[in-house]
Write a protein that holds these residues in place. Structure first.
Motif, PDB file in Angstrom:
ATOM      1  N   ALA A  74       0.847  -1.197   0.000  1.00 21.62           N
ATOM      2  CA  ALA A  74       0.000   0.000   0.000  1.00 21.62           C
ATOM      3  C   ALA A  74       0.877   1.238   0.000  1.00 21.62           C
ATOM      4  CB  ALA A  74      -0.911   0.005   1.229  1.00 21.62           C
ATOM      5  N   ARG A  75       0.391   2.322  -0.599  1.00 18.85           N
ATOM      6  CA  ARG A  75       1.157   3.551  -0.659  1.00 18.85           C
ATOM      7  C   ARG A  75       1.340   4.169   0.726  1.00 18.85           C
ATOM      8  NH1 ARG A  75      -2.588   6.871  -3.618  1.00 18.85           N
ATOM      9  NH2 ARG A  75      -4.022   5.114  -3.373  1.00 18.85           N
ATOM     10  N   GLU A  76       2.524   4.717   0.952  1.00 20.03           N
ATOM     11  CA  GLU A  76       2.811   5.404   2.209  1.00 20.03           C
ATOM     12  C   GLU A  76       2.405   6.868   2.049  1.00 20.03           C
ATOM     13  OE1 GLU A  76       6.482   4.414   4.301  1.00 20.03           O
ATOM     14  OE2 GLU A  76       6.954   3.027   2.678  1.00 20.03           O
ATOM     15  N   ALA A  77       1.276   7.223   2.637  1.00 19.27           N
ATOM     16  CA  ALA A  77       0.676   8.538   2.429  1.00 19.27           C
ATOM     17  C   ALA A  77       1.591   9.684   2.832  1.00 19.27           C
ATOM     18  CB  ALA A  77      -0.647   8.630   3.195  1.00 19.27           C
ATOM     19  N   SER A  78       2.413   9.473   3.846  1.00 18.09           N
ATOM     20  CA  SER A  78       3.279  10.560   4.318  1.00 18.09           C
ATOM     21  C   SER A  78       4.416  10.862   3.345  1.00 18.09           C
ATOM     22  CB  SER A  78       3.849  10.220   5.695  1.00 18.09           C
ATOM     23  OG  SER A  78       4.585   9.013   5.660  1.00 18.09           O
ATOM     24  N   PHE A  79       4.619   9.979   2.347  1.00 22.29           N
ATOM     25  CA  PHE A  79       5.674  10.196   1.352  1.00 22.29           C
ATOM     26  C   PHE A  79       5.079  10.335  -0.048  1.00 22.29           C
ATOM     27  CE2 PHE A  79       7.713   7.885   4.830  1.00 22.29           C
ATOM     28  CZ  PHE A  79       8.775   8.726   5.108  1.00 22.29           C
ATOM     29  N   LYS A  80       3.875  10.867  -0.098  1.00 22.57           N
ATOM     30  CA  LYS A  80       3.168  11.024  -1.369  1.00 22.57           C
ATOM     31  C   LYS A  80       4.003  11.762  -2.403  1.00 22.57           C
ATOM     32  CE  LYS A  80      -0.934  13.525  -3.023  1.00 22.57           C
ATOM     33  NZ  LYS A  80      -2.032  14.412  -2.559  1.00 22.57           N
ATOM     34  N   PHE A  81       4.145  11.142  -3.588  1.00 19.36           N
ATOM     35  CA  PHE A  81       4.823  11.718  -4.746  1.00 19.36           C
ATOM     36  C   PHE A  81       6.338  11.855  -4.570  1.00 19.36           C
ATOM     37  CE2 PHE A  81       0.746  14.195  -5.992  1.00 19.36           C
ATOM     38  CZ  PHE A  81       0.227  13.057  -6.575  1.00 19.36           C
ATOM     39  N   GLN A  82       6.914  11.308  -3.517  1.00 18.62           N
ATOM     40  CA  GLN A  82       8.331  11.532  -3.251  1.00 18.62           C
ATOM     41  C   GLN A  82       9.247  10.447  -3.822  1.00 18.62           C
ATOM     42  OE1 GLN A  82       9.220  12.945   0.740  1.00 18.62           O
ATOM     43  NE2 GLN A  82       7.192  13.859   0.906  1.00 18.62           N
ATOM     44  N   GLY A  83       8.744   9.702  -4.796  1.00 16.73           N
ATOM     45  CA  GLY A  83       9.570   8.709  -5.473  1.00 16.73           C
ATOM     46  C   GLY A  83       9.567   7.368  -4.778  1.00 16.73           C
ATOM     47  N   ALA A  84       9.991   6.343  -5.485  1.00 16.94           N
ATOM     48  CA  ALA A  84      10.021   4.985  -4.938  1.00 16.94           C
ATOM     49  C   ALA A  84      11.223   4.242  -5.508  1.00 16.94           C
ATOM     50  CB  ALA A  84       8.729   4.248  -5.279  1.00 16.94           C
ATOM     51  N   ASP A  85      11.747   3.317  -4.726  1.00 13.74           N
ATOM     52  CA  ASP A  85      12.929   2.567  -5.177  1.00 13.74           C
ATOM     53  C   ASP A  85      12.691   1.068  -5.310  1.00 13.74           C
ATOM     54  OD1 ASP A  85      12.721   1.850  -2.541  1.00 13.74           O
ATOM     55  OD2 ASP A  85      14.687   2.630  -1.928  1.00 13.74           O
ATOM     56  N   LYS A  86      11.420   0.651  -5.278  1.00 15.18           N
ATOM     57  CA  LYS A  86      11.117  -0.775  -5.419  1.00 15.18           C
ATOM     58  C   LYS A  86      10.051  -0.980  -6.487  1.00 15.18           C
ATOM     59  CE  LYS A  86      12.351  -2.229  -0.719  1.00 15.18           C
ATOM     60  NZ  LYS A  86      11.871  -2.903   0.515  1.00 15.18           N
ATOM     61  N   LEU A  87      10.267  -0.375  -7.626  1.00 10.93           N
ATOM     62  CA  LEU A  87       9.333  -0.562  -8.719  1.00 10.93           C
ATOM     63  C   LEU A  87       9.511  -1.954  -9.332  1.00 10.93           C
ATOM     64  CD1 LEU A  87       9.450   2.846 -10.624  1.00 10.93           C
ATOM     65  CD2 LEU A  87       7.891   2.104  -8.816  1.00 10.93           C
ATOM     66  N   PRO A  88       8.509  -2.424 -10.091  1.00 11.55           N
ATOM     67  CA  PRO A  88       8.662  -3.711 -10.773  1.00 11.55           C
ATOM     68  C   PRO A  88       9.954  -3.779 -11.582  1.00 11.55           C
ATOM     69  CG  PRO A  88       6.412  -2.946 -10.947  1.00 11.55           C
ATOM     70  CD  PRO A  88       7.183  -1.830 -10.306  1.00 11.55           C
ATOM     71  N   ASP A  89      10.557  -4.938 -11.595  1.00 10.99           N
ATOM     72  CA  ASP A  89      11.804  -5.187 -12.325  1.00 10.99           C
ATOM     73  C   ASP A  89      12.973  -4.378 -11.762  1.00 10.99           C
ATOM     74  OD1 ASP A  89      10.540  -6.968 -14.130  1.00 10.99           O
ATOM     75  OD2 ASP A  89       9.798  -5.278 -15.287  1.00 10.99           O
ATOM     76  N   GLY A  90      12.852  -3.953 -10.494  1.00 10.04           N
ATOM     77  CA  GLY A  90      13.969  -3.280  -9.838  1.00 10.04           C
ATOM     78  C   GLY A  90      14.155  -1.829 -10.181  1.00 10.04           C
ATOM     79  N   GLY A  91      13.182  -1.209 -10.797  1.00 11.22           N
ATOM     80  CA  GLY A  91      13.314   0.180 -11.196  1.00 11.22           C
ATOM     81  C   GLY A  91      13.102   1.153 -10.053  1.00 11.22           C
ATOM     82  N   LYS A  92      13.416   2.414 -10.317  1.00 14.46           N
ATOM     83  CA  LYS A  92      13.221   3.494  -9.357  1.00 14.46           C
ATOM     84  C   LYS A  92      12.474   4.634 -10.036  1.00 14.46           C
ATOM     85  CE  LYS A  92      17.474   2.583  -6.735  1.00 14.46           C
ATOM     86  NZ  LYS A  92      18.728   3.194  -6.201  1.00 14.46           N
ATOM     87  N   SER A  93      11.792   5.417  -9.232  1.00 13.41           N
ATOM     88  CA  SER A  93      11.096   6.595  -9.771  1.00 13.41           C
ATOM     89  C   SER A  93      11.518   7.823  -8.991  1.00 13.41           C
ATOM     90  CB  SER A  93       9.576   6.414  -9.685  1.00 13.41           C
ATOM     91  OG  SER A  93       9.161   6.376  -8.328  1.00 13.41           O
TER      92      SER A  93
END
Length: 301
Positions: free
Chosen positions: A213-232
């Motif tokens: 589930a999305r962590e609301a306190s970090f909304k829009f602040q990027g992620a490092d566990k995207l599918p296939d090991g990607g980052k945003s």
């Protein structure tokens, strides 16, 4: 005293188990009433582009037919495969009703009453209006049936226990419809609707917790566990401004895929632009940029 403590914790554990079982067995989702609405297929096709349906449900790399599914999504929970969304009676949505479609899209509930995995971004699609659903349904009914079965997901234990998704929905799903902010401009509100609704930008640009589930306190602040090991990267307003983005450069990038420094988007943003945002109107692209580059630190919806 020790005996009372043991009895207390045993009772608490039993209550937790019974509560979890009750949630898993409880029927989910209200029955929508949309049979009287007339959909606009052209507007629905536009919404389908905005919502990422083509990119996620067309296995273009392997020559798959449009919306026939089969796109692989490898995650830490297992591997998902997008389903067939064509009008195939046997393998797609050919025998669905608009009410079934509405429950699937906005509530994450299949025609059989089973919950979908949140790899299907129905928590975002919950923002869609009844007319949006009617328009989308009209558009999907024009898609020729492709008789190819959907690939089954390959999930790790315990994520392969689909009944547990009812607990997930009870804990993390917010079915609240979109509500415009009267203190903001029409363009800002339109941008928020697109970003936090059909375009589901937070699905990739917000980190997730242990349950996915999305962590609301970090909304829009990027992620490092995207599918296939990607980052945003972060798409929060402060991060965009710090990197020199403006409303005009962001709108142009979402249309062309070209960033302000002359480089191009990579990763999954290639498909997002190619199959989605490049089809949006200048007004909608500007609305997205208005919302994202402007203040977007309001509470996650």
């Amino acid at each position: 005293m020790r005996k009372k403590t043991i009895v207390f914790f045993a009772g608490a554990a039993a209550f937790a188990v019974v509560s979890a079982l009750a949630v898993m067995l409880w029927p989910i989702g209200k029955e929508p009433q949309l049979e009287t609405l007339e959909g606009n297929a052209q507007r629905g096709a536009y919404l389908a582009r905005m919502s990422g349906c083509i990119a996620c449900h067309t296995d273009a790399e392997n020559g798959g037919a449009p919306l026939a599914g089969g796109v692989e999504l490898a995650t830490e929970f297992g591997t998902f495969y997008s389903p067939n969304l064509t009008m195939s009676a046997q393998h797609g949505m050919g025998e669905w009703t608009i009410e079934m479609f509405a429950k699937a899209v906005r509530q994450g509930v299949s025609p059989d009453g089973e919950p979908y995995y949140p790899s299907f971004p129905y928590p975002f699609y919950a923002k869609l209006t009844d007319q949006d659903i009617a328009d989308l349904w009209a558009a999907f009914q024009t898609v020729p049936g492709v008789d190819e079965p959907s690939k089954p997901h390959q999930m790790r234990f315990p994520y392969n226990m689909r009944a547990g998704l009812k607990v997930w929905r009870a804990a993390f799903l917010n079915p609240k419809p979109f509500e415009p902010d009267p203190s903001q401009s029409k363009a800002w509100n339109r941008g928020k609707y697109i970003v936090e609704g059909p375009a589901h930008c937070g699905a990739c640009h917000t980190p997730r917790n242990f349950a996915g589930a999305r962590e609301a306190s970090f909304k829009f602040q990027g992620a490092d566990k995207l599918p296939d090991g990607g980052k945003s990267p972060s798409i929060h307003s402060f991060a965009l401004k710090e990197k020199g983005w403006t409303q005009s450069t962001l709108a142009y990038a979402l249309k062309s895929g070209i960033k302000p420094d002359g480089d191009v988007f990579g990763g999954s943003m290639v498909e997002v632009v190619r199959d989605g945002t490049s089809f949006l109107t200048p007004q909608d692209l500007e609305a997205i940029a208005t919302y994202l580059v402007g203040a977007n630190d309001d509470a996650a919806q």
